[in-house]
Design an enzyme around this catalytic site. Sequence first.
Site, PDB file in Angstrom:
ATOM      1  N   HIS A   1       4.288  28.133  16.707  1.00 47.91           N
ATOM      2  CA  HIS A   1       3.660  28.219  15.375  1.00 47.91           C
ATOM      3  C   HIS A   1       4.694  28.473  14.278  1.00 47.91           C
ATOM      4  O   HIS A   1       4.377  28.348  13.093  1.00 47.91           O
ATOM      5  CB  HIS A   1       2.551  29.269  15.362  1.00 47.91           C
ATOM      6  CG  HIS A   1       3.012  30.688  15.326  1.00 47.91           C
ATOM      7  ND1 HIS A   1       2.211  31.719  14.893  1.00 47.91           N
ATOM      8  CD2 HIS A   1       4.190  31.272  15.687  1.00 47.91           C
ATOM      9  CE1 HIS A   1       2.873  32.866  14.973  1.00 47.91           C
ATOM     10  NE2 HIS A   1       4.067  32.624  15.459  1.00 47.91           N
ATOM     11  N   ASP A   2       5.919  28.825  14.677  1.00 48.80           N
ATOM     12  CA  ASP A   2       6.988  29.045  13.691  1.00 48.80           C
ATOM     13  C   ASP A   2       7.621  27.747  13.202  1.00 48.80           C
ATOM     14  O   ASP A   2       8.414  27.783  12.242  1.00 48.80           O
ATOM     15  CB  ASP A   2       8.104  29.900  14.304  1.00 48.80           C
ATOM     16  CG  ASP A   2       7.675  31.342  14.549  1.00 48.80           C
ATOM     17  OD1 ASP A   2       6.820  31.835  13.791  1.00 48.80           O
ATOM     18  OD2 ASP A   2       8.192  31.964  15.488  1.00 48.80           O
TER      19      ASP A   2
ATOM     20  N   GLU B   1      -0.632  27.181  12.381  1.00 49.81           N
ATOM     21  CA  GLU B   1      -1.530  27.347  13.522  1.00 49.81           C
ATOM     22  C   GLU B   1      -2.282  26.032  13.678  1.00 49.81           C
ATOM     23  O   GLU B   1      -2.681  25.430  12.690  1.00 49.81           O
ATOM     24  CB  GLU B   1      -2.502  28.507  13.299  1.00 49.81           C
ATOM     25  CG  GLU B   1      -1.855  29.831  12.933  1.00 49.81           C
ATOM     26  CD  GLU B   1      -0.986  30.428  14.019  1.00 49.81           C
ATOM     27  OE1 GLU B   1      -1.045  29.952  15.175  1.00 49.81           O
ATOM     28  OE2 GLU B   1      -0.233  31.367  13.722  1.00 49.81           O
TER      29      GLU B   1
ATOM     30  N   GLU C   1      -0.585  30.537  22.328  1.00 54.63           N
ATOM     31  CA  GLU C   1      -0.670  30.210  20.910  1.00 54.63           C
ATOM     32  C   GLU C   1      -2.129  30.222  20.453  1.00 54.63           C
ATOM     33  O   GLU C   1      -3.060  30.167  21.260  1.00 54.63           O
ATOM     34  CB  GLU C   1      -0.083  28.822  20.627  1.00 54.63           C
ATOM     35  CG  GLU C   1       1.425  28.739  20.668  1.00 54.63           C
ATOM     36  CD  GLU C   1       2.104  29.279  19.409  1.00 54.63           C
ATOM     37  OE1 GLU C   1       1.384  29.719  18.485  1.00 54.63           O
ATOM     38  OE2 GLU C   1       3.343  29.245  19.353  1.00 54.63           O
TER      39      GLU C   1
END
Length: 367
Positions: free
Chosen positions: A266-267, A333, A298
Site C-alpha cells: 500500500h506504500d 489501499e 493488506e
Amino acid sequence: MELPNQENEMSKMLNGQVHILNQSLKFINSMSLKCALHLNIPEIIKNHCAPMTLTELITALGINKSKANCLFRLMRILINSGYFISQKISENEQGYVVAPSASFHSTKDASLIRIDVSLVAPVLQPAFVKPWDYLTKWFLNEEFCDMTPFEMAFQMSYWEYLRKEENAGRHFNESVAIDARLIGGVMIKECREIFEEIESVVDVGGGTGTASMIIANAFPNLRCINFDLEHVVDGLTSSENLVHVAGDMFQAVPPANVALLKWILHDWNDEECVKILKRCKEAVESSKEKGGRVMIIETVVNPDEKQKQVDEETRETQLLLDMLMMVLVGGKERDEKEWGQLFADAGFTRYKITPIFGFRSLIQLYP
C-alpha cells in the site's frame, strides 16, 4: 408560522451544520486519546482494579485540583469515543473503567500488544498533519504531478524524512513493531498449517524483524529470513533459525518457500507494486511443489455496492488509510479488482483472499 416545506429546509440546514461541524472537529478525538495515553490514564485505571473516581484519578495523575472539571471533560469525550465507561459507584458518584472495546490497552497474551503512545504518536505528528495543507494546491497544479503533498510540504520523500528526523523514525519503527507483534500473533494461530508444511519464509520489508522473530520462535524447524534495507537490518542479532539479510526488494528477494509482505504494497504505486511482486514470484517459483506462494497482508477495500459487508468503522478506517497513503507516499489501499489486476500483471495465476486481520486480509498468491 413557518410553512411545512420551509421547516423541512431549515431542519436540513441545521442537520447539515451538525454533520459538517462533527466531521471538522473529529481530530479532537485523536488528540484527546493522545493526551490520555501520554498521561498513562488507561494503565492507571486498569491497575486500580475497580471503577476509579475522578478524585482518585486526579490524585493518581498529580493534577492540580483546579483542573478537575477539565479532566472530567476530557474523560467525557473519551467515554463518548468508546475508550472508557462510566459506572455508578454510589448515588452521587461515578467511576471510570476501560471499555471492553479498548481492551487492547492491556493483554496477558505477549504476542498481542497494547495500543499505546508508540502506535498513536506517529499519525499525530506535525509531519502527518502539515501535508494536508498542500492538498488543494497539489490537485490544482500540474507541476506537482510527480510529487506527493508530503514532498511539497517538506521537499523530501516521507522515507527520507524518517531517515533524517531521528524522533520521527523512532516512532515509525516502534509503531511498525507493535503492528508486527499483533499480526505475528494472529499468523502463528491462523496460518499454522502453512508454516508447518514449509521449510523457509522470507519477510520482505520486515523492518527490525519483530514478526520474523515471532514466527521463528513458534516454528523452530522453519528457516526465517528478515529482509530489508541495509540501514534497517544493520546490527540486528540473528538466531538459530532467523537471519537478517540486507537488500533491495525492487532488485531481488532471497529465495524461500514463502515470501511474506506485511502492509508493504500500500506504500507504492501500481508499477512499483508489480516490480515487487515479480521479485517475490522469482523468490518462490522453485518451491511450487513445496507450497510455494506469496502471502500478503493488506487492506481489501469493498466496492461501494458491497460496503455493507463490513462494519462502518472498518470501512471508514480503510478509506482514511487510503487518503493517508495518497498524501504521504503516493500509495493506495486497493479493492479486489485492483489487486487482481496487479497480480495478473506480475504473472500470478491465482489468488485467495481471507479476511482474518481486522481491517486487513490475508492474500495468498500462487505462481
